[in-house]
Design a protein around this motif. Sequence first.
Motif: not given
Length: 316
Positions: A248-265
């Motif tokens: 997740l760290g490297l992926t977020a560095i390349v592109k911001t990862i938005p939370v699109t599914e409420p179930s995640i949080l």
Amino acid sequence: MSILLVVLGFVLLVVGGEYLVRSSVALSFKFNISKMVIGMTVVSFATSVPELLVSLQAALSGSPAIAINNVVGSNIANIGLVLGVTAMVGSIAVDKSFYKLNWPVMMLFSVALYFFLRNDSKLSPLEGAILFAGLILFLLVLIRNIKKDNNVEEVDESLAIVSNFKIIMWLVIGGLSLYFGSDWLVIGAKDIAISIGVSEAVIGISLIAIGTSVPELAASVIAAAKQEKAISLGNLIGSNIFNIGSVLGLTAIVKTIPVTEPSILKSDIFWMLGFSAVLLPMIFIGKKMQISRAKGFLLVFAYGIFMFLVFTNGKF
């Protein structure tokens, strides 16, 4: 066709991951890197590349829910499924480094991920960089502790005499397999989610997460059945830390990862925190400093409940 893409994607990820690990270790020997450093860093990173590419591919193709839940689901599966099933085959001993270093760091990374996502419903490049920097710091502490304890990770020394041509071929095969495997897996998983009427988050936390954990599960169960050193709790904890810090760290560095599914949080990440947190009291209950068969059964049972709720509630 979607199922075929998913199956081929998993196969290519397994093949690609294996060749990448071999070539990485062989290349490290060429540069005279010590076995201990190879085991702690090179192998750990190489085995996380399939998850990294799946998450990166998902984020870049507009499916951030798959990117996040691939990691959240893998971390849950590592404890509930891999650790649980392996313990049912043969009890797993726990050493003091679990509660002195590995478990606290895993909880720190897990809680940090929760607050980063909760804060603004996204994982930004800065937050990704913080997670990745934390991972590097953790690895440095691990290496220092291993030097102090004179404990060296097991690495296949036969890879030290592999020819340069073979290393290049392994890298090419591994790279191509991982690229196409991650691409086909994400495409197939998205199509399956649409066809059966569930969210991409559900597919990410179940199908993809379990799939990327199958190779580790198979290796652990086979080793346990042979009464060899199956899998240490420390290795699984390290894998969970690597998933958050690296994938997740490297992926977020390349592109911001938005939370699109409420179930995640709302629930998914709490399941991850719960499975992680329960390990500490578990090693002190009953047979101390041991994950017994009974405890393994409880972990698998809890994982079964989690998967049941994921699919019956759709977005639990």
